[in-house]
Design an enzyme around this catalytic site. Structure first.
Site, PDB file in Angstrom:
ATOM      1  N   CYS A 243      62.343  33.709   4.254  1.00 57.73           N
ATOM      2  CA  CYS A 243      60.977  33.718   4.775  1.00 57.73           C
ATOM      3  C   CYS A 243      60.960  34.032   6.269  1.00 57.73           C
ATOM      4  O   CYS A 243      61.701  33.450   7.053  1.00 57.73           O
ATOM      5  CB  CYS A 243      60.297  32.386   4.532  1.00 57.73           C
ATOM      6  SG  CYS A 243      60.094  32.027   2.801  1.00 57.73           S
TER       7      CYS A 243
ATOM      8  N   MET B 249      53.818  27.381  12.553  1.00 61.70           N
ATOM      9  CA  MET B 249      54.447  26.487  13.525  1.00 61.70           C
ATOM     10  C   MET B 249      55.666  27.147  14.166  1.00 61.70           C
ATOM     11  O   MET B 249      56.369  27.923  13.523  1.00 61.70           O
ATOM     12  CB  MET B 249      54.866  25.185  12.831  1.00 61.70           C
ATOM     13  CG  MET B 249      53.707  24.393  12.275  1.00 61.70           C
ATOM     14  SD  MET B 249      54.238  22.865  11.443  1.00 61.70           S
ATOM     15  CE  MET B 249      54.883  23.500   9.901  1.00 61.70           C
TER      16      MET B 249
ATOM     17  N   CYS C 149      50.089  12.896  14.950  1.00 60.16           N
ATOM     18  CA  CYS C 149      51.227  12.079  15.386  1.00 60.16           C
ATOM     19  C   CYS C 149      50.914  10.586  15.361  1.00 60.16           C
ATOM     20  O   CYS C 149      51.804   9.757  15.142  1.00 60.16           O
ATOM     21  CB  CYS C 149      51.645  12.492  16.795  1.00 60.16           C
ATOM     22  SG  CYS C 149      52.110  14.234  16.948  1.00 60.16           S
TER      23      CYS C 149
ATOM     24  N   CYS D 228      51.897   9.123  12.080  1.00 62.41           N
ATOM     25  CA  CYS D 228      53.108   9.664  11.464  1.00 62.41           C
ATOM     26  C   CYS D 228      53.983   8.537  10.920  1.00 62.41           C
ATOM     27  O   CYS D 228      54.305   7.579  11.622  1.00 62.41           O
ATOM     28  CB  CYS D 228      53.899  10.484  12.486  1.00 62.41           C
ATOM     29  SG  CYS D 228      55.428  11.173  11.818  1.00 62.41           S
TER      30      CYS D 228
ATOM     31  N   LEU E  63      60.353  10.259   8.583  1.00 61.91           N
ATOM     32  CA  LEU E  63      61.662  10.467   9.189  1.00 61.91           C
ATOM     33  C   LEU E  63      62.363  11.545   8.375  1.00 61.91           C
ATOM     34  O   LEU E  63      62.067  11.735   7.193  1.00 61.91           O
ATOM     35  CB  LEU E  63      62.489   9.173   9.178  1.00 61.91           C
ATOM     36  CG  LEU E  63      61.908   7.985   9.946  1.00 61.91           C
ATOM     37  CD1 LEU E  63      62.737   6.734   9.682  1.00 61.91           C
ATOM     38  CD2 LEU E  63      61.859   8.277  11.448  1.00 61.91           C
TER      39      LEU E  63
ATOM     40  N   ASP F 155      46.693  57.203  13.389  1.00 67.34           N
ATOM     41  CA  ASP F 155      45.710  56.890  12.349  1.00 67.34           C
ATOM     42  C   ASP F 155      45.095  55.507  12.544  1.00 67.34           C
ATOM     43  O   ASP F 155      43.901  55.318  12.333  1.00 67.34           O
ATOM     44  CB  ASP F 155      46.374  56.966  10.973  1.00 67.34           C
ATOM     45  CG  ASP F 155      45.422  56.628   9.852  1.00 67.34           C
ATOM     46  OD1 ASP F 155      44.420  57.333   9.670  1.00 67.34           O
ATOM     47  OD2 ASP F 155      45.667  55.624   9.148  1.00 67.34           O
TER      48      ASP F 155
END
Length: 636
Positions: free
Chosen positions: A84, A249, A312, A315, A318, A606
């Protein structure tokens, strides 16, 4: 202390008996004639007992801001069978030696330690976790841990349909599948591999097995797949899926650019314009997603706003990397090795002190999108994402095995996905695409695209001011006769059957003088037609492969490598194009290089002609040619 141990044990027993299906696992119905009421009453009594006798949450997993970390993500491998573009650098990543990766027993030992301290959800990630041979056994052993309520997996879906029945039987309760486009050709462009239909098969297999919802993760990137937002939302009408749109990200090597990021607010506005009845759903505690649903649709959509509106403050996550490092923040670059302490015989108490110290250092929030893009951090694949294809860095494929693709002009007014689908319709997509994008760095003043995969041998782009006269580096024998006419002056193809095969390389260039208006639009990637540099790069690669179809007396050449680079020259308001081709055979590849550079330049024209008709194509020329019988040529 004894009372605390007893209450913690009861807490685990309660949670084990009350294993929930809300995470997406199929619901087990009671047997015919069986009344669920006594079990419900027993569950209610146990919950009441827990509230009265519950032990305090583990201090080791509570940070200095009071956040309790109940969710652990464990990477099972760094390898992936996809590539990716937003996740792995185009040149691949150096993989950790197998001996330095966590063994299955080490994974389970660490998981047990965290679950004993209060973690109740574990998600297995990668690389691609489903390429690990013992993944089913790991899930089965995790399922035996008392107190663990949810076992999830994040996968690219390539192997999901084959493995999911075994994983479900082993105890897997939640599935996240990564899919960034619904156009098969674009899928292969994004992930640099084929496999779209396998991913779709995996999604339908998860639905068939009763997972509800099946979560589909989509990283949205401007100029690439933001035009498919509504198509993804439409999936939720008939399918019980939760399509989760993720803001693009920054990670090491993915060339993050703020202008490529489509914000949550922009995505939401697009969806609401089409479905104004869209409803906001209540957010779960510690959820990373803002959930919405269209009434009467089976599924829902969510937005993960890591960049524009971070989460955050709640959150609870871990992460343990495949090589055994604990990361307390996805965007942080500080890590502590649990593997090393495990292998030196550290006790559970010592490990907990190390974990507690790391958790205690966790910051209130990450550094913000612009600062993150400048920080040194692992590529996403070495942290945990649901990455994709092949077990080693991508090699340059032999283009001789590719079927020809038609060169079509991309048209204004059509979505990129529709045009890509048209472009590749009826054609066999190459097993490894050479197309890669180098997005503009957030502190760079220029955009630079290259289709080359090996940075170590990547020549520098043509210098913007280079206009030196032709100076052959060697004395090349000249001919006083044209080679493509016979003795009677008629066009004829040269017979190369008796010529020896040699390594042939040619480099050509072209310059497109745009003017200040068109140049600025390309520089800011604001053209209505889309990303001119990316489309021109694609056209140049296709043109090189089709040279013998376009130039009547050219031989068909089985190219081993094509490289197309486009660089902006702000001093001249120009796009400087350089194309190189390589093959082993009896004839040169200068025509392929010149065709590639020329068509790339025409494509830029173009893309920009609606903005300005004062565009000039110039300096289409051969830069160098090596490997022929007449000797090498280099323009200096």
């Amino acid at each position: 202390m004894a009372a605390q141990s007893v209450s913690r044990m009861l807490w685990r027993v309660l949670r084990t008996n009350a294993r929930s299906c809300s995470s997406g696992a199929p619901v087990t119905q009671p047997s015919p004639g069986e009344s669920p009421q006594p079990a419900a009453e027993e569950l209610s009594r146990r919950r009441q007992f827990l509230r009265e006798h519950a032990a305090p949450f583990s201090a080791f997993l509570t940070d200095s801001f009071g956040r309790q970390h109940t969710y652990l993500r464990i990477s099972l491998t760094e390898k992936c069978n996809l590539r990716c573009q937003y996740c792995m650098p185009e040149e691949g990543v150096p993989l950790t030696p197998k001996a330095d990766l966590l063994t299955s027993q080490e994974v389970l030992a660490l998981a047990r330690l965290f679950v004993n301290e209060g973690v109740d959800k574990i998600r297995l990630t990668g690389g691609e976790p489903l390429i690990r041979p013992d993944v089913v056994d790991i899930v089965a052993q995790l399922h035996q841990l008392e107190g663990l309520r949810t076992i999830g997996i994040t996968t690219n879906g390539i192997n999901l349909a084959r493995l999911l029945p075994q994983l479900q039987k082993a105890g897997l309760t939640a599935v996240n599948i990564s899919l960034d486009t619904l156009v098969p050709a674009k899928f292969e462009f994004i992930v640099r591999r084929r496999g779209f239909h396998k991913v779709m098969e995996g999604i339908h297999k998860a639905i068939e097995l009763g997972y509800n919802p099946v979560k589909v993760n989509c990283v949205v990137m401007r100029g690439l797949n933001e035009d498919e937002l509504l198509d993804f939302v439409a999936l939720t009408e008939q399918l019980p899926v939760d399509v989760r749109f993720i803001e693009y990200m920054p990670f090491d090597g993915n060339k993050w650019n703020f202008k490529k990021m489509v914000s949550y607010k922009e995505m939401l506005d697009t969806v609401q314009q089409r479905w104004p009845e869209l409803e906001k759903l209540p957010e779960e505690e510690s959820s990373t997603a803002k959930a919405f649903k269209i009434p009467s649709f089976q599924g829902q959509i969510s937005f993960i706003t890591s960049m524009s509106e971070h989460f955050c403050g709640t959150c609870n996550r871990l992460r343990i990397t495949a090589d055994g490092n604990l990361k307390v923040c996805l965007f942080g670059n500080s890590e502590v090795s649990l593997r090393d302490h495990l292998r030196t015989g550290a006790s559970e108490e010592e490990l907990l002190r190390i974990i507690g110290a790391a958790v205690g250092r966790k910051k209130r929030q990450h550094a913000g999108m612009f600062n993150i893009s400048q920080m040194k951090n692992r590529p996403m694949i070495l942290i945990e994402f649901s990455l994709m294809h092949q077990d080693s860095p991508p090699a340059i494929p032999s283009i001789s095995s590719w079927d020809s693709l038609r060169v079509l002009n991309l048209r204004c007014g059509e979505s990129f996905s529709n045009q890509m689908a048209t472009l590749w319709k009826g054609s066999r997509i190459p097993p490894t695409t050479l197309l890669t994008q180098q997005w503009l760095g957030s502190v760079s003043s220029q955009r630079h695209y290259s289709s080359f995969l090996d940075s170590d041998t990547n020549p520098k782009c043509l210098s913007p001011g280079s206009r030196a006269p032709t100076t052959p580096s060697e004395s090349i024998p000249s001919s006083d006769q044209l080679t493509h006419v016979d003795t009677e002056g008629r066009a004829a193809m040269v017979d190369v059957g008796r010529k020896p095969d040699t390594e042939r390389v040619a480099v050509a260039s072209a310059v497109v003088l745009l003017g200040p208006v068109a140049f600025q639009l390309i520089q800011q990637n604001q053209l209505k037609k889309g990303d001119a540099l990316m489309v021109a790069q694609l056209a140049g690669i296709q043109a090189a492969k089709l040279t013998s179809h376009l130039i009547p007396l050219c031989h068909h050449v089985a190219l081993n490598h094509i490289q197309v680079q486009l660089e902006l020259d702000s001093t001249r308001h120009a796009v400087v194009i350089q194309a190189s081709c390589r093959a082993r055979g009896p004839t040169g590849v200068e025509m392929e290089a010149l065709t590639s550079a020329s068509v790339a330049a025409l494509t830029v024209y173009d893309m920009c002609k609606a903005v300005s008709r004062d565009i000039v194509l110039e300096d289409i020329k051969l830069i160098s040619k090596t490997g022929g019988q007449r000797g090498d040529f280099h323009r200096t």
